[in-house]
Write a protein that holds these residues in place. Structure first.
Motif, PDB file in Angstrom:
ATOM      1  N   UNK A 321      59.342 -14.521 -32.149  1.00 34.30           N
ATOM      2  CA  UNK A 321      58.454 -14.381 -33.105  1.00 34.30           C
ATOM      3  C   UNK A 321      57.462 -13.223 -32.402  1.00 34.30           C
ATOM      4  N   UNK A 322      57.578 -11.920 -32.919  1.00 40.34           N
ATOM      5  CA  UNK A 322      57.017 -10.877 -32.321  1.00 40.34           C
ATOM      6  C   UNK A 322      55.981 -10.297 -33.195  1.00 40.34           C
ATOM      7  N   UNK A 323      55.137  -9.517 -32.819  1.00 42.23           N
ATOM      8  CA  UNK A 323      54.360  -8.865 -33.707  1.00 42.23           C
ATOM      9  C   UNK A 323      53.723  -7.725 -33.122  1.00 42.23           C
ATOM     10  N   UNK A 324      53.414  -6.615 -33.855  1.00 44.35           N
ATOM     11  CA  UNK A 324      53.205  -5.158 -33.491  1.00 44.35           C
ATOM     12  C   UNK A 324      52.454  -4.480 -34.524  1.00 44.35           C
ATOM     13  N   UNK A 325      51.919  -3.236 -34.195  1.00 48.98           N
ATOM     14  CA  UNK A 325      51.407  -2.205 -34.958  1.00 48.98           C
ATOM     15  C   UNK A 325      52.025  -1.171 -35.372  1.00 48.98           C
ATOM     16  N   UNK A 326      52.330  -0.651 -36.424  1.00 52.35           N
ATOM     17  CA  UNK A 326      52.728   0.466 -36.810  1.00 52.35           C
ATOM     18  C   UNK A 326      51.718   1.525 -37.375  1.00 52.35           C
ATOM     19  N   UNK A 327      51.924   2.857 -37.305  1.00 52.98           N
ATOM     20  CA  UNK A 327      50.749   3.895 -37.969  1.00 52.98           C
ATOM     21  C   UNK A 327      50.206   3.180 -39.489  1.00 52.98           C
ATOM     22  N   UNK A 328      51.035   2.758 -40.157  1.00 54.02           N
ATOM     23  CA  UNK A 328      50.441   2.209 -41.409  1.00 54.02           C
ATOM     24  C   UNK A 328      50.529   0.953 -41.800  1.00 54.02           C
ATOM     25  N   UNK A 329      51.000   0.200 -40.986  1.00 59.01           N
ATOM     26  CA  UNK A 329      51.044  -1.334 -41.354  1.00 59.01           C
ATOM     27  C   UNK A 329      51.178  -2.099 -40.009  1.00 59.01           C
ATOM     28  N   UNK A 330      50.854  -3.435 -40.160  1.00 59.06           N
ATOM     29  CA  UNK A 330      51.207  -4.490 -39.279  1.00 59.06           C
ATOM     30  C   UNK A 330      52.314  -5.142 -39.463  1.00 59.06           C
ATOM     31  N   UNK A 331      53.426  -5.497 -38.349  1.00 57.83           N
ATOM     32  CA  UNK A 331      54.539  -6.164 -38.465  1.00 57.83           C
ATOM     33  C   UNK A 331      54.668  -7.486 -37.850  1.00 57.83           C
TER      34      UNK A 331
END
Length: 403
Positions: A321-331
């Motif tokens: 279970x991972x979570x990270x930020x992208x320029x236009x969204x959270x994933x």
């Protein structure tokens, strides 16, 4: 009707209808015609194309000059936003009637290939103009004599009629397209509302005397502590917390931290059942923990990974279970090393019939989570699935970065 300009002309009006209108126009007036889209590509087959123009276009130079001439005429018509009559490179008269609806250019009627003015020797002018085209002059002269003579006044009237008629037909087509869009959106909204009502009803079904249930679980936990059964106490506490959280209003939003806590309670229970067969790794960026997410978005996906991905494997496997930020969204990513699924199974998940499938424990399937995320944040968000048979499945939860 502000969204129609993303459609092409042949999507708005049936091509066969356009062809029939064009053919009838040419048959009635004796004027050659063709309809082109916004890029100048023909949408219909040419009607009453003259032998003269066909012969001119049979040479590379003639074809290039004809296409350049049509392009100039079409651009001028767009610029003026009305029919534009012009003399082509070979001396014939043509016109371009733009198809414009609410100031949006969607294509054009190109018509003509006639002689419209005999105040001078048009044949001699034609032969002079077409000298660079490398065609036989005697053939050009014979074919030119067959070209229809249409007074410019009549040609202008035909151009105006075609302009009004074409724009009206396309306007009606756009109205139909937009109405269908609205109906589809209304149906999608009704389906989502029904889905949410069904979900809430299932959640309510599980709330049979919840206070009695929690009190009983707490009693069992205390008895376990008194009897020295620490693992039993841990599992009972995890189950109590999981039920207390999941029996809240399903329509609520909560933080990702709360959602992860609910998932961890679920994993605590499953570890007792599966032992070391199931290994979970959680790696979520701390900045994401305050992100808002619909209640019961992560835990059902972890549950799905265990039941359908890892349980069928004799040796179990891992969940990441991972979570990270992208320029236009959270994933948020839920990946398992399970049995995976074929492409047709992935496709069926997002089809409407998938909504009726029964899911485990929570009554919430993948499609439910996907639709609720889209309900709150828009259709550009939701779930994306990747899977390979024998290798595992990865589900991406796409959320807006501003939440």
């Amino acid at each position: 009707m502000g969204n129609y300009n993303r459609f092409t002309l042949d999507e708005i009006v049936n091509t066969q209808i356009l062809q029939e209108i064009q053919d009838k126009f040419s048959e009635t007036t004796g004027i050659a015609a063709v309809i082109v889209d916004v890029d100048g590509k023909p949408v219909t087959k040419p009607s009453k194309f003259t032998d003269f123009c066909t012969y001119v276009r049979s040479s590379p130079e003639g074809l290039a000059r004809c296409m350049a001439c049509d392009d100039r005429g079409g651009r001028k018509a767009i610029e003026q936003q009305r029919p534009f009559i012009y003399r082509c490179h070979g001396g014939l008269t043509d016109f371009a009637a733009p198809i414009i609806v609410q100031n949006q250019y969607l294509g054009a009627f190109l018509a003509g290939q006639v002689v419209s003015d005999q105040a001078f020797d048009t044949k001699q002018e034609m032969l002079k103009l077409l000298k660079p085209v490398s065609r036989e002059e005697n053939v050009l002269a014979i074919l030119f004599d067959k070209v229809a003579v249409v007074p410019e006044k009549q040609l202008k009237a035909a151009a105006d009629l075609l302009y009004v008629m074409a724009s009206y037909i396309v306007e009606m087509g756009i109205t139909n397209v937009v109405q269908k869009q609205l109906m589809a959106e209304m149906q999608a909204k009704a389906d989502l509302e029904k889905l949410l009502r069904d979900t809430e009803f299932k959640a309510l079904q599980s709330q049979i005397n919840p206070h009695f249930l929690f009190n009983t679980l707490n009693t069992i936990a205390r008895l376990s502590l008194l009897e020295g059964a620490e693992r039993t106490q841990e599992v009972v506490h995890a189950l109590s917390d999981l039920l207390r959280t999941n029996l809240r209003d399903i329509a609520e939003m909560r933080t990702l931290a709360e959602e992860i806590k609910s998932m961890e309670d679920y994993l605590t229970i499953q570890k007792v059942r599966f032992g070391d067969r199931i290994q979970a790794v959680i790696d979520i960026h701390p900045d994401l923990m305050k992100t808002s997410i619909p209640t019961l978005s992560v835990q059902p996906l972890v549950e799905n990974a265990i039941i359908h991905g890892l349980e069928p494997k004799k040796d179990g496997g891992h969940i990441f279970i991972k979570g990270y930020r992208e320029p236009d969204r959270n994933v948020i990513v839920i990946a398992d090393s399970g049995v995976g699924m074929p492409a047709e199974t992935m496709d069926s998940i997002f089809r409407s019939e998938a909504r009726s499938r029964k899911s485990h424990t929570t009554g919430l399937g993948i499609i439910n989570v996907h639709k609720r995320i889209q309900h709150y944040f828009g259709e550009e968000y939701g779930l994306h699935i990747e899977s390979k048979v024998g290798e595992g499945t990865t589900i991406y939860i796409n959320l807006p970065s501003c939440y």
